[in-house]
Write an enzyme that holds these catalytic residues in place. Structure first.
Site, PDB file in Angstrom:
ATOM      1  N   CYS A   1      43.604  41.684  46.593  1.00 12.74           N
ATOM      2  CA  CYS A   1      44.871  40.838  46.209  1.00 12.74           C
ATOM      3  C   CYS A   1      45.929  41.433  47.035  1.00 12.74           C
ATOM      4  CB  CYS A   1      45.169  40.507  44.805  1.00 12.74           C
ATOM      5  SG  CYS A   1      46.210  39.448  44.370  1.00 12.74           S
TER       6      CYS A   1
ATOM      7  N   HIS B   1      39.852  39.210  41.817  1.00 12.89           N
ATOM      8  CA  HIS B   1      39.913  40.394  40.969  1.00 12.89           C
ATOM      9  C   HIS B   1      38.764  40.879  40.474  1.00 12.89           C
ATOM     10  CE1 HIS B   1      44.309  41.150  41.484  1.00 12.89           C
ATOM     11  NE2 HIS B   1      44.568  39.906  41.062  1.00 12.89           N
TER      12      HIS B   1
ATOM     13  N   GLU C   1      37.757  43.797  39.765  1.00 12.76           N
ATOM     14  CA  GLU C   1      38.116  44.894  38.818  1.00 12.76           C
ATOM     15  C   GLU C   1      38.199  44.231  37.169  1.00 12.76           C
ATOM     16  OE1 GLU C   1      39.953  43.779  40.732  1.00 12.76           O
ATOM     17  OE2 GLU C   1      42.054  43.963  39.982  1.00 12.76           O
TER      18      GLU C   1
END
Lengths: 230, 81
Positions: A87, A204, A206
């Protein structure tokens, strides 16, 4: 094997990345403050996390790109060590010229925060080796500037070299304009540099590494680099 | 010494913001508007350099930070008091 998560003023996904590496994958990981001018020799992979470094002033990543740590990140990459930008991290790597292209404002002009699907385009990289070719991953995006742009000749080079890692797709893996959330050229959601050691992606991973968070589709990206560094 | 810097998207790069502004102008009955491009305006005040050197340095500022050459171009204008 050791990971470093770079923290800029305004980073807000640094703890998520740290958590995945430390608690989900039981790896050695350290935070690296953006004022640092020396990254420890034993760090093998740096992660530039998501967030809004320097308030996205001027352009996303434009100011962070001149943080003291970035000269070190460039050296780190030049040595052939591994760098991941997620990002805002992707935006910073583009501004720094470590990855081609630029992330422009979404064509809807809106901040978009939702789950999307991305298709894995190249599994022969340290960041995707644990994925299956054509596998569709579900993970969130959360950005206003994710509209990836490169000129035509650069796009052709990326395609020819297999540097496109992920494309926005339907849940069935169909890459269409309908599945493109932000206007990115050729539905591109993530790329790798020509040397294969620096990658960036807007979604994302994560945030989807544990069932309690709604999915584990992001895990493959982290386990790929972990296995690669072995 | 003052310089005005205009940073604009290159021709050929889509400008969704400009399009939104144009649509709004059309809905306000400014139907004659055919195209809108939105850019940035940056005002720089500089200390004590000869004019030519100052301009060269502003040029460098644009290349290094103020504009992203992948999508943007810039124009520099010196403002005389």
């Amino acid at each position: 094997m050791k990971f470093g998560v770079v923290v800029f003023p305004g980073s807000n996904c640094d703890h998520d990345c740290h958590h995945v590496l430390k608690n989900v994958l039981s790896k050695d990981v350290t935070y690296i403050w953006h004022k640092t001018t020396a990254v420890d020799d034993d760090v093998d992979c740096l992660i530039l996390p998501g967030g809004f470094s320097y308030g996205d002033y001027l352009r996303t990543g434009a100011i962070a790109r001149f943080s003291p740590v970035m000269a070190e990140v460039e050296q780190f990459a030049k040595k052939g060590k591994y760098v991941m930008g997620i990002c805002n991290g992707f935006q910073i790597l583009c501004e720094a010229g470590l990855l081609p292209g630029v992330l422009m404002m979404n064509n809807s002009l809106k901040f978009i925060c939702k789950n999307v699907h991305i298709r894995v385009e190249n599994i022969h990289t340290p960041f995707t080796s644990k994925c299956r070719k054509g596998e569709v991953l579900k993970m969130p995006i959360a950005h206003k500037d994710g509209n990836y742009f490169v000129d035509e000749s650069t796009l052709k080079r990326l395609e020819d070299n297999g540097q496109v890692l992920f494309r926005y797709s339907t849940p069935d893996g169909d890459v269409s304009s309908k599945a493109n959330p932000n206007g990115s050229v050729a539905n591109i959601a993530g790329v790798v540099n020509a040397e294969g050691n620096v990658m960036g992606m807007m979604p994302h991973p994560e945030r989807v590494c544990e069932p309690i968070l709604g999915g584990t589709d992001g895990l493959g990206i982290f386990t790929s680099i972990v296995e690669f560094l072995g | 010494m003052r310089f005005n810097v205009y940073v604009t998207l290159k021709r050929g790069v889509l400008d969704p913001q400009g399009k939104a502004v144009m649509d709004a102008l059309h809905s306000l009955h400014f139907g004659e508007v055919r195209d809108v491009r939105v850019g940035k305006f940056i005002e720089l005040n500089l200390d004590g350099l000869p004019e030519q050197e100052a301009r060269a340095r502003v040029e460098k500022m644009c290349q290094e930070l103020l504009a992203n050459p992948v999508i943007e171009e810039f124009r520099i204008e010196e403002v005389r008091a």
